[in-house]
Design an enzyme around this catalytic site. Sequence first.
Site, PDB file in Angstrom:
ATOM      1  N   ASP A 283       0.996  -1.244   0.139  1.00 20.11           N
ATOM      2  CA  ASP A 283       0.017  -0.093   0.033  1.00 20.11           C
ATOM      3  C   ASP A 283       0.886   1.132   0.153  1.00 20.11           C
ATOM      4  O   ASP A 283       1.839   1.274   0.669  1.00 20.11           O
ATOM      5  CB  ASP A 283      -1.049  -0.094   1.270  1.00 20.11           C
TER       6      ASP A 283
ATOM      7  N   GLY B   9       1.347   6.432 -12.206  1.00 16.60           N
ATOM      8  CA  GLY B   9       0.822   7.339 -11.115  1.00 16.60           C
ATOM      9  C   GLY B   9       1.329   8.673 -11.225  1.00 16.60           C
ATOM     10  O   GLY B   9       1.165   9.321 -12.248  1.00 16.60           O
TER      11      GLY B   9
ATOM     12  N   LYS C  92      14.656   4.315 -11.279  1.00 19.39           N
ATOM     13  CA  LYS C  92      13.445   4.122 -10.487  1.00 19.39           C
ATOM     14  C   LYS C  92      13.683   3.199  -9.550  1.00 19.39           C
ATOM     15  O   LYS C  92      13.604   3.368  -8.287  1.00 19.39           O
ATOM     16  CB  LYS C  92      12.218   4.418 -11.293  1.00 19.39           C
TER      17      LYS C  92
ATOM     18  N   ARG D  28       9.620   2.373  -2.989  1.00 24.32           N
ATOM     19  CA  ARG D  28       9.265   0.955  -3.347  1.00 24.32           C
ATOM     20  C   ARG D  28      10.530   0.068  -3.126  1.00 24.32           C
ATOM     21  O   ARG D  28      10.472  -1.145  -2.529  1.00 24.32           O
ATOM     22  CB  ARG D  28       8.598   0.575  -4.586  1.00 24.32           C
TER      23      ARG D  28
HETATM   24  P1  ITT Z   1      -3.469  -2.521  -5.722  1.00 20.55           P
HETATM   25  O1  ITT Z   1      -4.413  -1.821  -4.410  1.00 20.55           O
HETATM   26  O2  ITT Z   1      -4.271  -3.306  -6.424  1.00 20.55           O
HETATM   27  O3  ITT Z   1      -1.833  -2.775  -5.317  1.00 20.55           O
HETATM   28  P2  ITT Z   1      -3.577   0.597  -6.143  1.00 20.55           P
HETATM   29  O4  ITT Z   1      -3.048   1.447  -7.364  1.00 20.55           O
HETATM   30  O5  ITT Z   1      -5.168   0.712  -5.785  1.00 20.55           O
HETATM   31  O6  ITT Z   1      -3.351  -0.785  -6.588  1.00 20.55           O
HETATM   32  P3  ITT Z   1      -2.877   1.763  -3.640  1.00 20.55           P
HETATM   33  O7  ITT Z   1      -4.156   1.640  -3.100  1.00 20.55           O
HETATM   34  O8  ITT Z   1      -1.478   1.516  -2.880  1.00 20.55           O
HETATM   35  O9  ITT Z   1      -2.747   0.866  -4.947  1.00 20.55           O
HETATM   36  O10 ITT Z   1      -2.528   3.182  -4.433  1.00 20.55           O
HETATM   37  C1  ITT Z   1      -1.291   3.342  -4.628  1.00 20.55           C
HETATM   38  C2  ITT Z   1      -1.454   4.849  -5.478  1.00 20.55           C
HETATM   39  O11 ITT Z   1      -0.366   5.654  -4.984  1.00 20.55           O
HETATM   40  C3  ITT Z   1      -1.121   4.334  -7.231  1.00 20.55           C
HETATM   41  O12 ITT Z   1      -2.378   4.188  -7.640  1.00 20.55           O
HETATM   42  C4  ITT Z   1      -0.491   5.561  -7.612  1.00 20.55           C
HETATM   43  O13 ITT Z   1      -1.575   6.726  -7.814  1.00 20.55           O
HETATM   44  C5  ITT Z   1       0.311   6.280  -6.217  1.00 20.55           C
HETATM   45  N1  ITT Z   1       1.620   5.523  -6.185  1.00 20.55           N
HETATM   46  C6  ITT Z   1       2.290   4.465  -5.646  1.00 20.55           C
HETATM   47  N2  ITT Z   1       3.409   4.300  -5.657  1.00 20.55           N
HETATM   48  C7  ITT Z   1       3.734   5.136  -6.733  1.00 20.55           C
HETATM   49  C8  ITT Z   1       4.847   5.312  -7.693  1.00 20.55           C
HETATM   50  O14 ITT Z   1       5.873   4.602  -7.174  1.00 20.55           O
HETATM   51  N3  ITT Z   1       4.908   6.245  -8.495  1.00 20.55           N
HETATM   52  C9  ITT Z   1       3.921   6.857  -8.837  1.00 20.55           C
HETATM   53  N4  ITT Z   1       2.656   7.045  -8.117  1.00 20.55           N
HETATM   54  C10 ITT Z   1       2.435   5.930  -7.183  1.00 20.55           C
END
Ligand code: ITT
Length: 200
Positions: free
Chosen positions: A70, A154, A176, A182
């Site tokens: 998350d 994202g 990255k 991450r």
């Molecule tokens: P899962 O729950 O299926 O893993 P999700 O996209 O819904 O996918 P999250 O609830 O953890 O996952 O939301 C993470 C959000 O944060 C993601 O959709 C991006 O918008 C942002 N995010 C996280 N890591 C990122 C990264 O490395 N680069 C850019 N944005 C990131």
Amino acid sequence: MKTLVLASKNRGKIREIEEMLRGLPWEIKSLYDYPDCPEPAETGETFLANALIKARTVSRHTSEVVLADDSGLEVDALGGEPGVRSARYAGEGASDDENNDQLLRVMSDVPEGQRGAAFRCVLVLYHPRGDYVTFEGTWRGVIASSPAGTEGFGYDPLFYLPERGLTVAQLTPEEKNRLSHRSQAVGRLRKYLQSLDPDP
Ligand code: ITT
């Protein structure tokens, strides 16, 4: 090979984590391998709470060891928003472009010098018997005034790294994966997994 199920449908995350775990004696699967898995309701108020919800749901369904990520963006000038709501900042089911547009709108009056932010990642490694360990990573940057770059996913096109003079979406995937929130968290996870299974 043991099986590790990534509790994720985010293809950007899955790609990055698979790359970072390469070489370990684990076969990496994702929710795309378990289309009948129930959709976890991410109702938690913290990254850890949501990672645990995802890990538990998927471990119950698959009976496998699960890794949940998350993560999200915390903007200083917005008191840590969008935080756990990063994926749905512009509304449920919003695209990355829509979320980026929303962030730029909300920050249109925030001056340069006050646009600091952090990406955060919380991982939960969950065993089907119910115990788990967690790993975290944080990556500081600045929210740019317009998007740049096409790599990553994202908020990467808006997350500017002053020391590199580039947004994350302008880095190569390898770069990255060396620097990100991450990669810090997965680096800690890797060490943990290796300590369970030291090379002979
Ligand atoms: P899962 O729950 O299926 O893993 P999700 O996209 O819904 O996918 P999250 O609830 O953890 O996952 O939301 C993470 C959000 O944060 C993601 O959709 C991006 O918008 C942002 N995010 C996280 N890591 C990122 C990264 O490395 N680069 C850019 N944005 C990131």
